[in-house]
Each structure stands twice: as structure tokens, then as C-alpha cells.
Design an enzyme around this catalytic site. Structure first.
Site, PDB file in Angstrom:
ATOM      1  N   HIS A  94       0.830  -1.212   0.000  1.00 38.04           N
ATOM      2  CA  HIS A  94       0.000   0.000   0.000  1.00 38.04           C
ATOM      3  C   HIS A  94       0.861   1.257   0.000  1.00 38.04           C
ATOM      4  O   HIS A  94       2.042   1.232   0.359  1.00 38.04           O
ATOM      5  CB  HIS A  94      -0.943   0.019   1.208  1.00 38.04           C
ATOM      6  CG  HIS A  94      -0.267   0.355   2.507  1.00 38.04           C
ATOM      7  ND1 HIS A  94      -0.116   1.653   2.953  1.00 38.04           N
ATOM      8  CD2 HIS A  94       0.313  -0.428   3.453  1.00 38.04           C
ATOM      9  CE1 HIS A  94       0.507   1.644   4.125  1.00 38.04           C
ATOM     10  NE2 HIS A  94       0.775   0.398   4.445  1.00 38.04           N
ATOM     11  N   CYS A  95       0.254   2.353  -0.431  1.00 39.45           N
ATOM     12  CA  CYS A  95       0.860   3.681  -0.318  1.00 39.45           C
ATOM     13  C   CYS A  95      -0.122   4.564   0.448  1.00 39.45           C
ATOM     14  O   CYS A  95      -0.774   4.100   1.387  1.00 39.45           O
ATOM     15  CB  CYS A  95       1.226   4.248  -1.686  1.00 39.45           C
ATOM     16  SG  CYS A  95      -0.149   4.403  -2.852  1.00 39.45           S
ATOM     17  N   TRP A  96      -0.242   5.827   0.087  1.00 39.53           N
ATOM     18  CA  TRP A  96      -1.114   6.735   0.836  1.00 39.53           C
ATOM     19  C   TRP A  96      -2.581   6.427   0.610  1.00 39.53           C
ATOM     20  O   TRP A  96      -3.351   6.301   1.558  1.00 39.53           O
ATOM     21  CB  TRP A  96      -0.794   8.181   0.452  1.00 39.53           C
ATOM     22  CG  TRP A  96      -1.658   9.186   1.155  1.00 39.53           C
ATOM     23  CD1 TRP A  96      -2.715   9.872   0.644  1.00 39.53           C
ATOM     24  CD2 TRP A  96      -1.548   9.610   2.518  1.00 39.53           C
ATOM     25  NE1 TRP A  96      -3.272  10.697   1.591  1.00 39.53           N
ATOM     26  CE2 TRP A  96      -2.571  10.553   2.754  1.00 39.53           C
ATOM     27  CE3 TRP A  96      -0.680   9.280   3.565  1.00 39.53           C
ATOM     28  CZ2 TRP A  96      -2.751  11.176   3.983  1.00 39.53           C
ATOM     29  CZ3 TRP A  96      -0.859   9.894   4.793  1.00 39.53           C
ATOM     30  CH2 TRP A  96      -1.886  10.826   4.999  1.00 39.53           C
ATOM     31  N   TYR A 123      -3.071   3.596   2.973  1.00 40.60           N
ATOM     32  CA  TYR A 123      -2.983   3.917   4.400  1.00 40.60           C
ATOM     33  C   TYR A 123      -4.265   4.553   4.913  1.00 40.60           C
ATOM     34  O   TYR A 123      -4.655   4.345   6.071  1.00 40.60           O
ATOM     35  CB  TYR A 123      -1.795   4.852   4.645  1.00 40.60           C
ATOM     36  CG  TYR A 123      -1.863   5.584   5.960  1.00 40.60           C
ATOM     37  CD1 TYR A 123      -1.497   4.954   7.154  1.00 40.60           C
ATOM     38  CD2 TYR A 123      -2.329   6.899   6.030  1.00 40.60           C
ATOM     39  CE1 TYR A 123      -1.579   5.619   8.371  1.00 40.60           C
ATOM     40  CE2 TYR A 123      -2.406   7.569   7.242  1.00 40.60           C
ATOM     41  CZ  TYR A 123      -2.034   6.926   8.409  1.00 40.60           C
ATOM     42  OH  TYR A 123      -2.121   7.587   9.609  1.00 40.60           O
TER      43      TYR A 123
END
Length: 354
Positions: A94-96, A123
């Protein structure tokens, strides 16, 4: 095959071999899913440079430059942190918000043949779950508070209960602070968001059908604030009060706060932050005692003149129901263990400890 998930319970997270957070190190340090590892596709400086170029310069150049950086960073991770992973490796990435940064990593992993999952919403999905659990819904747990004046061994007793299988919640460990003016720990505290992530994770591992013992705290632990759902449950929880002789409390306090006692500058700074209702002369004398290394005498005076009066005041204000009063003859390991055995037996039988 690229799949998506929004279930971030401990059991669901445990089904993956790794949770890979590809955000920058600065974003990861501020907060992250407990247990995640940080394999950034852009570091902090690269992310700032690409963002500046995108906003102030050429969007095309920003994308091209960013793509080159991302490709190099992913290659470094494949040859470094991920080099020993075989074909069965099952990561959650995952990222933001589940956009381009995680997409780049997932695309490469999928082409390699790893059964990779991308976290839908990134996130922010985790943060929404944390907020919902700590701010928006009542806490479905039966709490019992360990209370008692400063130096009475509450944390030691909480630890002893945990070793005997009692469900406990150690807020001071989660907040990396002992909860008093002198309670700073080496390394400092996590951010408020990181504290809440740790707390949400700890709470989600508890069985609502069994009691949970937690040390009584104020609404703040150092600079970190206890979120509303937990604070409301704590405010309504019954109390087990611990008492110990002043000499034992002094010795226990000196032992517990050995780090700050060994740092004259930190100790003097903390004494300088004492409330103004203490006279300047009193605080000056306490600071002089600290400078002379009279730590035990200083601890006694602080307990008698600062902490005990504050404990009496807050106890009267909260007026929580008392399950039991537990006097300890001393705070030796044997006494703590005996108290933990008695309390654990009472909690296991589903009645007030005896």
C-alpha cells in the site's frame, strides 16, 4: 493476480508474509500499520522534488523523472530487502491512498509472479478503521483499572498479571511515556496517529468476553491524548486500589525513573515545569537536591508534596466504584507476584478480586 482487501484485522494481516508500505520514510515514521515494513518507491527528498516539479514546472518531466526514480528504488528493494523471497511470497502492498506508488510496486511484483495484494484505499483505509474504532463507536470491553498513588507498583503489577494470562492494556508502553512530569522515555513518544494505531491494534487483539486490566491514567500520557472511546470506558470502569508504604514507594520510584535521575539536565528541566502552586523557594530547593544527587530524598518530597495531593484530588473528582483495596507490605518481586496471583484468580472466577 492483483487482489484488493479492506479487512485489516490482526488475523487478516497475519495471512500475509509481509505488509509493505511504499510511502516515503517520513510518512512511515509519522504513522503506519503495525508490523509493516517500509520499502519506499520515493524517498522524502525525491518525493518533494517530483512534487515541486509537477506543481511549478513540467508535469511531463515530473512523471518521467519520478518514473526513473521509482524504477531504480524498486530494483534496489528486489535486490536487497526482497532478495531472499521465493515464489510463494504473499505481500500486502500500500501507499497513501492506493494510487500510483503502490501501483508501480504491485505491477512489478505481479509480473514476477508473486501473489500480491494491494490495499484498496491505502494507508487511509487503515486510518479510517482506527478513527472509527477509537472515536466513533463505544469500546466493547470490560475494563478494570489498577489505581494507586505514585510509586505503588501499578506497572509492575500489570506486567505480572499479563504473564499470568490476564488480558492487560499497557498504555504507558504504547505511548512510550510513564505518564508523569518525569515520565519521558529514551527515544521520545510516537506521534498521536502512531499512538492511536498501536492502541487500535492492541485493542483489536483483546477478547471482549474476558476482563481487561489497565492502569488508571489521566486523559494525557505525556503529550499523547487517550482517544474518546477508551477514555469513556476508563471513566466508567471500576477500580482496584493499590497501597504500599512510603519507603517502598520511594525506592520503587527511584528505580523506575533511573534514566532521568541519571540525567541532571533532564531532571532539572522537568522540575522547572512543576505547577505554579508550588512556591519558587520549594522548587529551588528541589532543584538543588537534584543537583546534589539526593534523589531518594527528592523522590520522597515530590511524592508527599506533589503527587499524593494530586492523587487525592483526582480521586475525589472521578469517584469511580472501588472493587477492592490491595495493601502491599512492600514492592518486592515476591509481593508483586503474590498480588498478581490473587487478582488473576479473582478475575478468572468472574468476581471481584479478593
Amino acid at each position: 493476480m492483483i487482489r484488493h482487501t479492506v479487512d485489516l484485522s490482526p488475523a487478516a494481516r497475519g495471512a500475509f508474509d509481509a505488509i509493505i508500505d511504499v510511502r516515503s520514510p517520513g510518512e512511515f515514521a509519522l504513522d503506519h500499520i503495525p508490523g509493516a515494513i517500509n520499502l519506499p518507491v520515493l524517498d522524502d527528498a525525491q518525493r518533494a522534488a517530483v512534487g515541486t516539479e509537477y506543481v511549478q514546472g513540467s508535469k511531463f518531466l515530473a512523471r518521467r523523472t519520478g518514473a526513473a526514480m521509482v524504477a531504480r528504488n524498486i530494483a534496489a528493494h528486489l535486490e536487497g530487502a526482497l532478495a531472499d523471497r521465493d515464489g510463494s511470497f504473499r505481500p500486502l502492498v500500500h501507499c497513501w491512498r492506493g494510487g500510483q506508488r503502490s501501483g508501480a510496486m504491485v505491477t512489478v511484483m505481479d509480473q514476477i509472479g508473486w501473489p500480491v495484494t494491494v490495499l484498496d484505499g491505502g494507508y487511509q483505509t487503515w486510518r479510517r478503521q482506527v478513527t472509527a474504532g477509537l472515536y466513533d463507536t463505544p469500546l466493547p470491553l470490560r475494563l478494570t483499572l489498577l489505581d494507586g498513588p505514585t510509586g505503588s507498583g501499578k506497572t509492575a503489577l500489570l506486567t505480572a498479571l499479563a504473564t499470568r494470562g490476564v488480558q492487560t492494556l499497557d498504555l504507558e508502553a504504547l505511548a512510550a511515556h510513564r505518564g508523569s512530569l518525569f515520565g519521558a522515555m529514551p527515544g521520545g513518544q510516537p506521534s498521536q496517529k502512531a499512538f492511536e494505531s498501536r492502541l487500535h491494534d492492541a485493542l483489536s487483539r483483546l477478547d471482549p468476553a474476558r476482563p481487561v486490566v489497565v492502569e488508571a491514567e489521566s486523559s494525557r500520557i505525556g503529550a499523547r491524548v487517550i482517544p474518546p472511546a477508551l477514555w469513556t470506558a476508563m471513566a466508567a470502569a471500576p477500580v482496584i486500589e493499590i497501597a504500599a508504604p512510603i519507603e517502598a514507594r520511594v525506592a520503587h520510584t527511584v528505580e523506575t525513573y533511573v534514566e532521568i535521575a541519571a540525567d541532571p539536565v533532564a531532571l532539572d528541566t522537568a522540575l522547572g515545569r512543576l505547577p505554579r502552586h508550588h512556591s519558587k523557594a520549594t522548587i529551588s530547593e528541589w532543584r538543588a537536591m537534584a543537583a546534589r544527587g539526593e534523589i531518594a530524598d527528592l523522590a520522597r518530597q515530590l511524592i508527599e508534596a506533589h503527587y499524593d495531593p494530586a492523587y487525592v484530588r483526582t480521586g475525589a473528582e472521578r469517584a469511580r466504584p472501588v472493587l477492592d483495596r490491595l495493601p502491599l507490605a512492600d514492592l518486592s518481586p515476591g509481593s508483586i507476584e503474590a498480588a498478581a496471583l490473587s487478582l488473576a484468580a479473582g478475575l478468572d472466577r468472574g468476581r471481584d478480586p479478593a
